[in-house]
Design a protein around this motif. Structure first.
Motif, mmCIF file in Angstrom:
data_model
loop_
_atom_site.group_PDB
_atom_site.id
_atom_site.type_symbol
_atom_site.label_atom_id
_atom_site.label_comp_id
_atom_site.label_asym_id
_atom_site.label_seq_id
_atom_site.Cartn_x
_atom_site.Cartn_y
_atom_site.Cartn_z
ATOM 1 N N ARG A 77 1.213 -1.410 0.023
ATOM 2 C CA ARG A 77 -0.035 -0.015 -0.139
ATOM 3 C C ARG A 77 1.048 1.043 -0.409
ATOM 4 N N ASN A 78 2.028 1.630 0.260
ATOM 5 C CA ASN A 78 2.596 2.538 0.798
ATOM 6 C C ASN A 78 3.427 2.682 -0.307
ATOM 7 N N ASN A 114 -1.307 -5.297 3.495
ATOM 8 C CA ASN A 114 -1.003 -4.238 3.434
ATOM 9 C C ASN A 114 -0.558 -4.273 1.677
ATOM 10 N N LYS B 22 10.272 -4.751 6.783
ATOM 11 C CA LYS B 22 9.728 -3.453 7.137
ATOM 12 C C LYS B 22 10.768 -2.213 6.878
ATOM 13 N N ILE B 41 12.677 8.151 11.184
ATOM 14 C CA ILE B 41 12.677 7.258 10.536
ATOM 15 C C ILE B 41 11.085 7.050 9.795
ATOM 16 N N ARG B 42 10.911 6.635 9.018
ATOM 17 C CA ARG B 42 9.973 6.631 8.040
ATOM 18 C C ARG B 42 9.629 5.361 7.756
ATOM 19 N N LEU B 43 9.466 4.561 8.187
ATOM 20 C CA LEU B 43 9.102 2.583 7.061
ATOM 21 C C LEU B 43 8.467 2.257 6.665
ATOM 22 N N GLY B 44 8.490 0.723 6.025
ATOM 23 C CA GLY B 44 7.147 0.909 5.794
ATOM 24 C C GLY B 44 6.473 0.592 4.004
ATOM 25 N N HIS B 47 6.596 -3.128 4.149
ATOM 26 C CA HIS B 47 5.576 -3.221 5.158
ATOM 27 C C HIS B 47 4.003 -4.470 4.276
ATOM 28 N N MET C 123 0.020 -0.586 15.509
ATOM 29 C CA MET C 123 -0.461 -2.888 15.372
ATOM 30 C C MET C 123 -0.816 -2.923 15.906
ATOM 31 N N HIS C 136 2.861 6.838 11.936
ATOM 32 C CA HIS C 136 3.098 5.577 11.321
ATOM 33 C C HIS C 136 4.770 5.383 10.848
ATOM 34 N N LEU C 137 4.874 4.249 11.890
ATOM 35 C CA LEU C 137 6.452 3.598 11.394
ATOM 36 C C LEU C 137 6.289 2.159 10.174
ATOM 37 N N LEU C 138 5.201 2.002 9.760
ATOM 38 C CA LEU C 138 5.063 0.726 8.527
ATOM 39 C C LEU C 138 3.846 0.958 8.149
ATOM 40 N N LEU C 139 2.928 1.145 8.777
ATOM 41 C CA LEU C 139 1.338 0.871 7.947
ATOM 42 C C LEU C 139 1.144 2.857 7.347
ATOM 43 N N PRO C 140 0.540 2.975 5.708
ATOM 44 C CA PRO C 140 0.453 3.745 5.176
ATOM 45 C C PRO C 140 0.324 4.909 5.096
ATOM 46 N N ASP C 141 0.288 6.455 5.180
ATOM 47 C CA ASP C 141 -1.185 7.704 6.036
ATOM 48 C C ASP C 141 -1.800 7.648 5.955
ATOM 49 N N ASP C 142 -2.326 6.874 4.738
ATOM 50 C CA ASP C 142 -4.373 6.610 4.720
ATOM 51 C C ASP C 142 -4.449 5.867 5.055
#
Ligand code: SF4
Lengths: 154, 393, 163
Positions: A77-78, A114, B22, B41-44, B47, C123, C136-142
């Protein structure tokens, strides 16, 4: 500027463009969520043992200069928006080669929250190279097969 | 580059490059002129929701899923997971299987360190070294392929053993391959420690003191290069590391150079260890039976991946599927160190610095620069890399 | 320090706060700690330089479906703070309810914990007080609000159709 060239000229120009494109395609690589397995194999194709550059293929960083987009991994998704953006930034005509089972269908990650699925859920794809990961030879074969198919186009 | 006089903010999506669950990260560097003032930092980007997906698959299916967390250290994921499940099930795998697992784990370390050496050199503009090390890396890829049939995701493990044996002929091939690699590694060591241009890019760059490394929770070669003797293989030996201990490689330098030296020294030790293991392989079976349903319980398993400590937490509720699997990959810890180490360094050092922790991104992603006035400008990762190389010319 | 002494030290350090202590594996001790005592317990370990924070693992513990005529039981979330010292592992086990999943942030003591805390927030839907970053670290912004993928009640929307 609407100067119409005589059609013979057009044809000649076209064939020169195709010739240039086929002999020296510039490639951009994008990872939309892969495990890196495919990516290191793509990198390996550039190194001395496989040496993709002998086909005139050049890997470089900006989508605006690229003819071919090599994609790996399922689309997360990202990464989706970024993938679409890169695709849109590429000048026409553009071609997409997907490397690896993940990019084909989502692979082992299929059905995860995801993951959108394969690359062709998001952008049109011209060539698929299956494998997890495909061998460097297979990746080269995929790219060369794509180039061959361009040659045949009128 | 954008206007240099104002403080700017660089957003660095170095993702989607690292695999491990991730890691592909995205850093935002605050920059004052040339100097980095902050980093978050921004990960994902990659993911894939693997932890959730494991709850939907059987214990056996998960082996193949988890192996694909990371294509570079795929084997150690499978191994640590398999050890965990075997522990929950209360079975002990045959000694020969343990040795084979260890050998493959160490071969994987060889491939990973050589890969890293190449990528790191590339980031510094030393493409010849990149090509050399990747050419030599093909030797170990061939060995792995000879053993397992695949170059990257070898699938060595089964729950309860390993999939393939190593016969005498293969062992000889491995020995021969290692001899060649050892000779090459000596050469790399010489280049890395004596070449002045190379030293200019690595000496005293990205220095992390022992204190910092411990506080920030660095792991693996990154920690060992700051003098922290942290290696799961010696702290809490598993597989065959009990019988054949490793020699811990630490270095007090704390800078990038130390990270190169530690990894190269580790390669020497790995060659020694693989030879030793090949010479002492016990005979016997390769697998034991493991029930399909895994008894209720929780375990925490640690293993040393090429990049550092890998942690698996497994919880079973007694069914054929896990209740919860948590994976803590080494790069996750090391990413954390970057935000502290980066501050005060030149932007031109970032590519080398980032690659120094070996987050295993290959170099082709893009950077976006955004300055304070919200005019965003694209700066590719490639461009930053070139900027760094130019800067040091 | 060998594993047994390490665990014994941990036990004496955590004595004032541990509600129960178990030893599920020879090298691993579990300490159940109240959320209010978490900071003190972590501080005690760090002051004594007992190892380092290896991971924070979230676990969802939904209540079993209530028996006929019973009121539904409360669902819980657990956070396991795992500390490693050589081969020894000390786990601080903190449990909160779904209704009030509040925990203090340990980032003042261990700055690198921020990554794990962000993960817990997105999570599992923990509410971590005073944590420096809550992005958010992993999930998308939306990603939709209040949807926590690692909770058991979440049964994933995968694939493109749900985009
Ligand atoms: S196809 Fe296989 S190697 Fe390639 S990204 Fe997917 S899991 Fe990794």
């Amino acid at each position: 500027m609407e100067t119409k060239l005589p059609s013979t000229w057009e044809k000649a120009l076209d064939s020169i463009r195709t010739w240039a494109r086929v002999n020296s395609p510039w490639v951009i690589h994008f990872n939309s969520g892969s495990c890196n397995g495919c990516d290191i194999e793509i990198l390996a194709t550039l190194t001395p043992r496989y040496d993709l550059e002998r086909f005139g293929v050049k890997l470089q960083g900006s989508p605006r200069h690229a003819d071919v987009l090599i994609c790996t991994g399922p689309v997360t998704r990202n990464a989706r928006d970024r993938l679409v953006r890169i695709y849109n930034q590429m000048p026409d005509p553009k071609f997409v080669v997907v490397v690896g089972s993940c990019g084909l269908s989502g692979g082992v990650f299929h059905g995860s929250y995801n993951v959108m699925g394969g690359v062709d859920e998001v952008i049109p794809v011209d060539a698929y190279v299956p494998g997890c990961p495909p061998r460097p030879e297979a990746i080269i074969h995929g790219v060369v097969a794509l180039l061959d198919s361009l040659k045949k186009k009128p | 580059m954008t206007n240099q006089s104002q403080p700017q903010k660089f957003i660095v999506p170095i993702g989607p490059q690292h695999p491990a669950l991730k890691e592909p990260g995205h850093f935002e560097f605050g920059v004052d002129g040339e100097i980095v003032t902050s980093a978050t930092i921004r990960l994902g980007f990659v993911h894939r929701g693997i932890e959730k997906a494991t709850e939907d698959r059987t214990w056996v299916q998960n082996l193949y899923l988890l192996e694909r967390i990371c294509g570079i250290c795929s084997n150690i994921h499978g191994t640590v997971y398999a050890i965990g499940v075997e522990k929950l099930a209360g079975v002990e795998i045959p000694p020969r299987a343990k040795y084979i697992r260890t050998i493959v784990a160490e071969l994987e370390r060889v491939h990973s360190h050589l890969l890293w050496l190449g990528v790191a050199a590339h980031e510094g503009g030393f493409d010849t070294l990149f090509m050399y090390s990747w050419r030599d890396r093909e030797t170990v890829m061939d060995l792995l392929e000879g053993l397992s049939g695949n170059r990257v995701n070898y699938s060595t493990n089964l729950i309860g053993g390993v999939k393939f044996d190593i016969n005498e002929k293969q062992a000889d091939e491995i020995r021969r391959g290692l001899d060649f690699l050892e000779e090459r590694t000596h050469y790399y060591m010489k280049v890395v420690t004596t070449d002045e241009t190379f030293l200019g890019r690595t000496r005293d760059i990205g220095t992390m003191t022992r204190e910092q490394a411990e506080l920030l929770g660095a792991v693996g070669p990154t920690a060992r290069a700051s003098g922290v003797p942290r290696d799961v293989r010696s702290e809490s030996p598993y597989l065959a590391y009990n019988e054949h201990p490793i020699q811990l490689q630490v270095h007090d330098g704390g800078d990038l150079l130390a990270r190169f030296i530690v990894r190269l020294n580790e390669l020497f030790d790995t060659y020694r260890l693989i030879r030793e293991l090949l010479d002492h392989m016990p005979a016997g079976d390769l697998t034991v039976r493991v029930p399909r349903r895994i008894p209720e319980g929780e375990v925490l398993i640690r293993g040393e991946a090429p990049r550092g400590e890998l942690v698996y937490y497994l919880k079973s509720s007694g069914s054929d599927k896990p209740d919860r699997i948590k994976v803590r990959t080494p790069s996750l810890c090391n990413w954390g160190t970057i935000s502290h180490v980066a501050v005060g360094h030149k932007l031109a050092d970032m590519p080398m610095l980032l690659v120094g922790i070996d987050p295993c991104f290959s170099c082709n992603d893009r950077l976006v620069t955004v300055n304070n006035t919200q005019n965003s400008q694209d700066l590719t990762w490639d461009a930053l890399r070139r900027y760094g190389i130019e800067y040091y010319k | 320090m060998d594993t047994t002494t390490a665990l014994e030290t941990a036990q004496s350090l955590l004595q004032p706060w541990a509600q129960t202590v178990t030893q599920p594996e020879p090298h691993r001790s579990d300490f159940v700690v109240a959320p209010a005592d978490l900071l003190a317990a972590v501080q005690a370990l760090m002051d004594a330089r007992w190892g380092y924070l290896g991971a924070i693992t979230g676990v969802d513990l939904p209540a079993p479906a209530p028996a006929e005529g019973q009121p539904p039981a409360e669902s819980h979330l657990a956070a396991l703070y795992q500390f490693f010292n050589g081969a020894a592992v000390a786990t601080l086990r903190v449990t909160v309810t779904h209704a009030q999943p509040v925990l203090p942030s340990i980032c003042d003591i261990i700055p690198s914990a921020t990554i794990y805390e962000r993960e817990l927030i997105e999570m599992f839907g923990f509410d971590i007080e005073n944590t420096p970053v809550t992005d958010h670290l992993l999930l998308p912004d939306d990603w939709p609000q209040n949807v926590y993928p690692l909770r058991k009640s979440f049964t994933g929307f995968g694939g493109a159709e749900s985009a």
